[in-house]
Design an enzyme around this catalytic site. Structure first.
Site, PDB file in Angstrom:
ATOM      1  N   GLY A  18      26.592 -22.618 -33.845  1.00 20.06           N
ATOM      2  CA  GLY A  18      26.990 -21.141 -33.038  1.00 20.06           C
ATOM      3  C   GLY A  18      28.643 -22.028 -33.108  1.00 20.06           C
ATOM      4  O   GLY A  18      29.522 -22.515 -33.016  1.00 20.06           O
ATOM      5  N   GLU A 111      26.124 -30.753 -31.337  1.00 18.64           N
ATOM      6  CA  GLU A 111      25.002 -32.147 -30.881  1.00 18.64           C
ATOM      7  C   GLU A 111      23.840 -32.068 -32.210  1.00 18.64           C
ATOM      8  O   GLU A 111      23.976 -33.315 -33.279  1.00 18.64           O
ATOM      9  CB  GLU A 111      24.157 -31.491 -29.925  1.00 18.64           C
ATOM     10  CG  GLU A 111      22.859 -30.119 -30.205  1.00 18.64           C
ATOM     11  CD  GLU A 111      22.001 -30.796 -29.147  1.00 18.64           C
ATOM     12  OE1 GLU A 111      21.398 -29.459 -28.941  1.00 18.64           O
ATOM     13  OE2 GLU A 111      21.035 -31.351 -28.968  1.00 18.64           O
ATOM     14  N   ILE A 134      30.094 -23.587 -27.155  1.00 15.19           N
ATOM     15  CA  ILE A 134      30.468 -23.348 -25.316  1.00 15.19           C
ATOM     16  C   ILE A 134      29.758 -23.863 -24.628  1.00 15.19           C
ATOM     17  O   ILE A 134      29.993 -23.790 -23.413  1.00 15.19           O
ATOM     18  CB  ILE A 134      30.170 -21.976 -25.439  1.00 15.19           C
ATOM     19  CG1 ILE A 134      28.397 -21.424 -25.988  1.00 15.19           C
ATOM     20  CG2 ILE A 134      31.319 -20.480 -26.584  1.00 15.19           C
ATOM     21  CD1 ILE A 134      28.581 -19.558 -25.695  1.00 15.19           C
ATOM     22  N   ASP A 135      28.501 -24.573 -24.966  1.00 15.00           N
ATOM     23  CA  ASP A 135      27.799 -24.833 -24.001  1.00 15.00           C
ATOM     24  C   ASP A 135      28.987 -26.252 -23.121  1.00 15.00           C
ATOM     25  O   ASP A 135      28.074 -26.478 -21.907  1.00 15.00           O
ATOM     26  CB  ASP A 135      25.836 -25.714 -24.288  1.00 15.00           C
ATOM     27  CG  ASP A 135      26.309 -24.572 -24.894  1.00 15.00           C
ATOM     28  OD1 ASP A 135      25.606 -23.461 -24.564  1.00 15.00           O
ATOM     29  OD2 ASP A 135      24.711 -24.662 -26.841  1.00 15.00           O
ATOM     30  N   GLY A 178      23.598 -21.243 -22.611  1.00  7.77           N
ATOM     31  CA  GLY A 178      24.238 -22.892 -22.864  1.00  7.77           C
ATOM     32  C   GLY A 178      23.232 -23.739 -22.916  1.00  7.77           C
ATOM     33  O   GLY A 178      23.181 -25.092 -22.386  1.00  7.77           O
ATOM     34  N   GLU A 229      20.005 -19.012 -19.145  1.00 10.49           N
ATOM     35  CA  GLU A 229      19.238 -18.698 -20.440  1.00 10.49           C
ATOM     36  C   GLU A 229      17.974 -19.995 -20.124  1.00 10.49           C
ATOM     37  O   GLU A 229      16.209 -19.313 -21.110  1.00 10.49           O
ATOM     38  CB  GLU A 229      19.507 -18.895 -21.815  1.00 10.49           C
ATOM     39  CG  GLU A 229      20.497 -19.731 -22.277  1.00 10.49           C
ATOM     40  CD  GLU A 229      20.481 -19.740 -23.974  1.00 10.49           C
ATOM     41  OE1 GLU A 229      20.691 -18.907 -24.385  1.00 10.49           O
ATOM     42  OE2 GLU A 229      21.585 -20.836 -23.742  1.00 10.49           O
ATOM     43  N   HIS A 279      26.282 -13.137 -26.580  1.00 13.77           N
ATOM     44  CA  HIS A 279      26.788 -14.414 -28.332  1.00 13.77           C
ATOM     45  C   HIS A 279      28.363 -13.345 -27.825  1.00 13.77           C
ATOM     46  O   HIS A 279      29.297 -13.336 -28.428  1.00 13.77           O
ATOM     47  CB  HIS A 279      26.875 -13.411 -29.878  1.00 13.77           C
ATOM     48  CG  HIS A 279      25.382 -13.687 -30.290  1.00 13.77           C
ATOM     49  ND1 HIS A 279      24.250 -13.426 -30.318  1.00 13.77           N
ATOM     50  CD2 HIS A 279      25.423 -15.149 -30.767  1.00 13.77           C
ATOM     51  CE1 HIS A 279      23.608 -14.415 -31.005  1.00 13.77           C
ATOM     52  NE2 HIS A 279      23.667 -15.212 -30.734  1.00 13.77           N
ATOM     53  N   ILE A 280      28.587 -12.263 -26.753  1.00 11.49           N
ATOM     54  CA  ILE A 280      30.023 -11.836 -26.161  1.00 11.49           C
ATOM     55  C   ILE A 280      30.975 -12.971 -25.982  1.00 11.49           C
ATOM     56  O   ILE A 280      31.788 -13.213 -25.671  1.00 11.49           O
ATOM     57  CB  ILE A 280      29.648 -10.892 -25.042  1.00 11.49           C
ATOM     58  CG1 ILE A 280      29.319  -9.335 -25.739  1.00 11.49           C
ATOM     59  CG2 ILE A 280      31.111 -10.652 -24.024  1.00 11.49           C
ATOM     60  CD1 ILE A 280      29.043  -8.407 -24.461  1.00 11.49           C
ATOM     61  N   ARG A 282      31.187 -15.714 -26.910  1.00 10.44           N
ATOM     62  CA  ARG A 282      31.353 -17.013 -28.240  1.00 10.44           C
ATOM     63  C   ARG A 282      32.469 -16.004 -28.675  1.00 10.44           C
ATOM     64  O   ARG A 282      32.869 -17.256 -29.785  1.00 10.44           O
ATOM     65  CB  ARG A 282      29.867 -17.324 -29.125  1.00 10.44           C
ATOM     66  CG  ARG A 282      29.725 -17.950 -28.587  1.00 10.44           C
ATOM     67  CD  ARG A 282      28.699 -19.061 -29.567  1.00 10.44           C
ATOM     68  NE  ARG A 282      28.188 -18.118 -30.715  1.00 10.44           N
ATOM     69  CZ  ARG A 282      27.167 -18.539 -31.446  1.00 10.44           C
ATOM     70  NH1 ARG A 282      25.949 -18.885 -30.014  1.00 10.44           N
ATOM     71  NH2 ARG A 282      26.860 -18.265 -32.274  1.00 10.44           N
TER      72      ARG A 282
END
Ligand code: F6P
Length: 350
Positions: A18, A111, A134-135, A178, A229, A279-280, A282
């Site tokens: 992503g 990952e 971002i996670d 996340g 989520e 997606h905002i 990201r």
């Protein structure tokens, strides 16, 4: 200053998984230092592992990285391609690298992308990894770039939602990304003053959440519930947006916010609405923290390549940028420790 005694290398750069704010800052740092200090040459591989797999590349020189520091996304494109799920994938990558005269790869990813890098290193490919997501769920690094930007975007959304929640006496449920780690939910919820925060790391009791919500209304305030989520109710199941698995075996999460809002409305009798940030989180320009982190990681990555320190991932530990074995970084997900979650619980329902 150029160190002319070093051997000039041709280095491939790719971004996989992503997209996330700060990818371009890494690419810029790698190329700027790689050319100016070491005299190396670069080639950009397009769309993650698809690039070296299919020989899709583009030139990557100083001129190509000018002006990209504040830009979100990635100038190289990204994908979730897994070469280990494609027939002769590894051989094809090795052949394409040899054909394009590429001595080493810098793989920027999470990952999955770095999991591939780990295996390719074990199969003899010269690779160095840079952690992005971002996670914030990669092991061996305190932070991944992109996380701070995502948290700030989610915090700003929560700040804005407080006023509508108060004006309309509603519960507002904010679903954040996340995947299986609750870092974004925890940090955005704490920073935004959420009334309840729900993480994948601990199953929640929906009656208890409804109790927190009611208490908040009793205090003449309206509640904001932040739900990751990947969070799931006690004895319930994770809510999926889609049953299909991607090439790394991941399902697409999403929908827990809507489910929870319906439950809370039924249990409390107060209107409950959901906002899914998606997606905002990201997109757009990286925060100063992420630009600096991405830049420092990029500088360390090109140093590692220059020294032939293969199979390493650059990482942030405390305030230092260090190198750790890729295998160590990709061994297991870094999730939120329950004692960290307990810090936030003090604010629930009050
Ligand atoms: O890993 C980053 C991430 O944004 C997760 O938080 C989310 O679950 C996933 O990617 C979504 O992926 P996609 O954009 O492929 O649907």
């Amino acid at each position: 200053m150029l160190q002319e005694d070093e051997r000039i290398m041709r280095i491939g750069v790719l971004t996989g998984g992503g997209d996330c704010p700060g990818l371009n800052a890494v690419i810029r740092a790698v190329v700027r230092k790689g050319v100016a200090t070491y005299g190396h040459e670069f080639v950009g591989f397009r769309d993650g592992w698809k690039g070296p797999l299919e020989g899709l590349s583009r030139p990557l020189g100083i001129a190509d990285v000018r002006g990209i520091l504040p830009r979100g996304g990635t100038i190289l494109g990204s994908s979730r391609t897994n070469p280990f799920k494609i027939e002769n994938g590894v051989e094809r990558i090795k052949d394409n690298l040899a054909e394009q005269g590429v001595d080493a790869l810098i793989a920027i990813g999470g990952e999955d992308t770095l999991g591939v890098a780990t295996k390719l290193y074990e199969l003899g490919v010269h690779v160095v990894g840079v952690p992005k997501t971002i996670d914030n769920d990669l092991g061996a690094t305190d932070y991944t770039f992109g996380f701070d930007t995502a948290v700030n975007i989610a915090m700003e959304a929560i700040d804005r939602l407080h006023t509508t929640a108060e004006s309309h006496h509603r519960t507002l449920v904010v679903e954040v990304m996340g995947r299986h780690a609750g870092w974004i939910a925890l940090h955005a919820g704490l920073a935004g003053g959420a009334n309840v925060i729900l993480l994948p790391e601990r199953q929640f009791d929906v009656d208890q959440v409804a109790g927190y919500v009611e208490k908040r209304f009793q205090h003449q305030y309206a509640p904001i519930v932040v739900v990751a989520e990947g969070a799931q109710p006690l004895d319930g199941q994770m809510v999926l947006a889609n049953q299909e698995l991607d090439s790394f075996g991941h399902v697409r999460l999403g929908g827990i916010g809507q489910w929870l809002a319906e439950q809370l409305e039924a249990k409390t009798g107060k209107e409950a609405r959901t906002v899914v940030l998606g997606h905002i989180q990201r997109g757009g320009t990286p925060t100063a923290f992420d630009r600096v982190l991405a830049t420092r990681l990029g500088l360390q990555a090109i140093d590692a390549v220059n020294e032939g320190d293969w199979g390493k991932m650059v990482a942030m530990q405390s305030t230092d940028i260090v190198r750790v074995p890729l295998a160590e970084a990709t061994r297991e997900l870094k999730t939120v420790p329950l004692e960290r979650y307990a810090e936030a619980e003090v604010f629930f329902g009050s």
